[in-house]
Each structure stands twice: as structure tokens, then as C-alpha cells.
Design an enzyme around this catalytic site. Structure first.
Site, PDB file in Angstrom:
ATOM      1  N   GLY A  12       0.778  -1.238   0.000  1.00 55.70           N
ATOM      2  CA  GLY A  12       0.000   0.000   0.000  1.00 55.70           C
ATOM      3  C   GLY A  12       0.806   1.283   0.000  1.00 55.70           C
ATOM      4  N   THR A  13       2.013   1.266  -0.624  1.00 55.89           N
ATOM      5  CA  THR A  13       2.761   2.537  -0.663  1.00 55.89           C
ATOM      6  C   THR A  13       2.058   3.543  -1.568  1.00 55.89           C
ATOM      7  OG1 THR A  13       4.293   1.825  -2.414  1.00 55.89           O
ATOM      8  CG2 THR A  13       4.973   1.451  -0.142  1.00 55.89           C
ATOM      9  N   ASN A  14       1.385   3.067  -2.601  1.00 54.05           N
ATOM     10  CA  ASN A  14       0.605   4.000  -3.438  1.00 54.05           C
ATOM     11  C   ASN A  14      -0.591   4.546  -2.669  1.00 54.05           C
ATOM     12  OD1 ASN A  14       1.540   4.381  -6.375  1.00 54.05           O
ATOM     13  ND2 ASN A  14       1.852   2.179  -6.012  1.00 54.05           N
ATOM     14  N   ILE A  86      -9.464  -9.827  -9.878  1.00 55.06           N
ATOM     15  CA  ILE A  86     -10.065  -9.338 -11.116  1.00 55.06           C
ATOM     16  C   ILE A  86     -11.472  -8.818 -10.802  1.00 55.06           C
ATOM     17  CG2 ILE A  86     -10.838  -9.997 -13.449  1.00 55.06           C
ATOM     18  CD1 ILE A  86      -7.795 -10.078 -13.160  1.00 55.06           C
ATOM     19  N   ASN A 101      -6.848   2.065 -12.448  1.00 51.75           N
ATOM     20  CA  ASN A 101      -5.838   1.136 -11.951  1.00 51.75           C
ATOM     21  C   ASN A 101      -4.456   1.694 -12.263  1.00 51.75           C
ATOM     22  OD1 ASN A 101      -4.700  -1.434 -11.067  1.00 51.75           O
ATOM     23  ND2 ASN A 101      -4.404  -1.936 -13.234  1.00 51.75           N
ATOM     24  N   HIS A 103      -0.621   0.367 -13.271  1.00 47.65           N
ATOM     25  CA  HIS A 103       0.080  -0.835 -13.736  1.00 47.65           C
ATOM     26  C   HIS A 103       1.561  -0.486 -13.939  1.00 47.65           C
ATOM     27  CE1 HIS A 103       0.453  -4.735 -15.709  1.00 47.65           C
ATOM     28  NE2 HIS A 103       1.268  -4.125 -16.549  1.00 47.65           N
TER      29      HIS A 103
HETATM   30  C1  GRF Z   1       2.554  -1.115  -7.915  1.00 50.07           C
HETATM   31  O1  GRF Z   1       3.780  -1.313  -8.553  1.00 50.07           O
HETATM   32  C2  GRF Z   1       1.429  -1.089  -8.913  1.00 50.07           C
HETATM   33  O2  GRF Z   1       1.800  -0.649 -10.175  1.00 50.07           O
HETATM   34  C3  GRF Z   1       1.021  -2.533  -9.001  1.00 50.07           C
HETATM   35  O3  GRF Z   1       1.194  -3.032  -7.703  1.00 50.07           O
HETATM   36  C4  GRF Z   1       2.197  -2.282  -7.021  1.00 50.07           C
HETATM   37  C5  GRF Z   1       1.604  -1.857  -5.707  1.00 50.07           C
HETATM   38  O4  GRF Z   1       2.544  -1.389  -4.808  1.00 50.07           O
HETATM   39  N1  GRF Z   1      -0.318  -2.625  -9.538  1.00 50.07           N
HETATM   40  P1  GRF Z   1       2.109  -0.784  -3.413  1.00 50.07           P
HETATM   41  O5  GRF Z   1       1.262  -1.819  -2.674  1.00 50.07           O
HETATM   42  O6  GRF Z   1       1.321   0.459  -3.686  1.00 50.07           O
HETATM   43  O7  GRF Z   1       3.382  -0.477  -2.700  1.00 50.07           O
END
Ligand code: GRF
Length: 189
Positions: A12-14, A86, A101, A103
């Protein structure tokens, strides 16, 4: 105020970056009203740490049906931030244009079934690509096929490993994801 729902399966760093962007006003007039994970993961802890309502819905064929039951009435955007299940066609149709999403490649390259996580970076290095990156796109019924919202590129050097490439791409993700969310929500100060 726009309501964002974030779906996670991993670290979950994003998600963290989105939380921080909202806190810092980079994505104005928006809030994360719910974080949902399809398995135990640190993403849920991040939500908890920020007092964001969160829940675990076990992955499986009923995931989307169960998810729908927990969604607030007003959903402006559903963000898949490292989410591995999915999404069903029914769900996609219902929330068309409201699911995005991220990617870790320059789609349409290195997308589709089996292309997730480190598999993507291994494939990019094996193909001797000189650049890779990240793509934020709308979610449609076809895996990784929806309209592209934003991309960010990184160079791939001969010394890169899948791990070093993943790290570089994460950095670019943190740049483009908040921008893409802001753009899609069309929010302004
Ligand atoms: C990211 O690289 C994203 O592109 C992919 O999964 C990864 C998630 O990383 N779909 P995080 O959990 O947000 O660190």
C-alpha cells in the site's frame, strides 16, 4: 467533496501516497471514504493508522458482489492501488468510467493476464527494453486494456535488476497517481 474508495492487496505505498496527497492539498476537495483489501495486507494497517474506514473482504468469486454491499451511496472514484483480484464485468459496467488502476509498465506493453508485480519487471528486462514505466488507466472488462489516463517513463539500464526497476517505477507511480486522480475527478481548489 469527492468520495474515493481505494482497493489494495499489498504494502500500500501507493495508497500512502494518495493519503498524503489529499492531506497536502494536492488532490483538493476529495477524501478516501473506504479502503478495502481482498487479503490481509499492510495496506489495511495504513488505512487504520490514518483512521480511514477499512475492511477486509476475502478474495473469491463473490468479492465484487460483497464489495458493492459496502460501498457508500455516492462513489466518485474507485482506485485500484496494487489490487490483485479481477473485477467482474457486472461491476465494471455498473461503475463504468469510475474505476482506475495503476500498472507497472508502459501499457499496452507488458500488460494482460499474468503480467503483475515482479513478473512485469522480469519480462521487461528479459526483452532488453531500454525504457519502462507506469500507467494509470481506466478499468474495463479486458485486463489492462482501458483508456490510458497518464504514463510516466523510466530508463532501463543494463545493470538494472527486476528489483531495482521495480523501485524506480514505484517512484514514478508516486508522481503520476495523484495527478491522474486529480484529473479524473476534475477537482479544483
Ligand atoms: C505497484 O507497482 C502497482 O503498479 C502494481 O502493484 C504495485 C503496488 O505497490 N499494480 P504498493 O502496494 O502500492 O506499494
Amino acid at each position: 467533496m469527492k468520495n474515493i474508495i481505494v482497493l489494495v492487496s499489498g504494502g500500500g505505498t501507493n495508497l500512502q501516497r494518495i493519503i498524503d496527497s489529499i492531506d497536502h492539498g494536492e488532490i483538493p476537495n476529495a477524501k478516501i471514504s473506504l479502503v478495502v483489501a481482498d487479503r490481509e495486507c499492510y495496506g489495511l494497517t495504513r488505512a487504520e493508522n490514518h483512521k480511514i474506514p477499512n475492511l477486509l473482504i476475502k478474495r473469491g468469486k463473490d468479492f465484487c458482489e460483497n464489495l458493492e454491499k459496502h460501498l457508500p451511496e455516492k462513489v466518485d472514484l474507485i482506485v485500484l492501488a496494487g489490487f490483485l483480484s479481477i473485477i467482474t464485468q457486472d461491476f465494471v459496467q455498473k461503475y463504468e468510467g469510475k474505476i482506475i488502476n495503476i500498472h507497472p509498465s508502459l501499457l499496452p506493453k507488458f500488460g494482460g493476464k499474468g503480467m503483475w508485480g515482479m513478473h512485469v519487471h522480469h519480462a521487461v528486462i528479459e526483452a532488453k527494453e531500454t525504457e519502462s514505466g507506469a500507467t494509470v488507466h481506466y478499468v474495463t472488462a479486458g485486463i489492462d486494456e482501458g483508456e490510458i489516463i497518464l504514463q510516466g517513463k523510466v530508463p532501463v539500464s543494463e545493470t538494472d535488476t527486476p528489483e531495482s526497476l521495480a523501485e524506480k517505477i514505484h517512484q514514478v507511480e508516486y508522481e503520476i497517481f495523484p495527478k491522474a486522480i486529480k484529473r479524473v475527478l476534475q477537482v479544483s481548489e
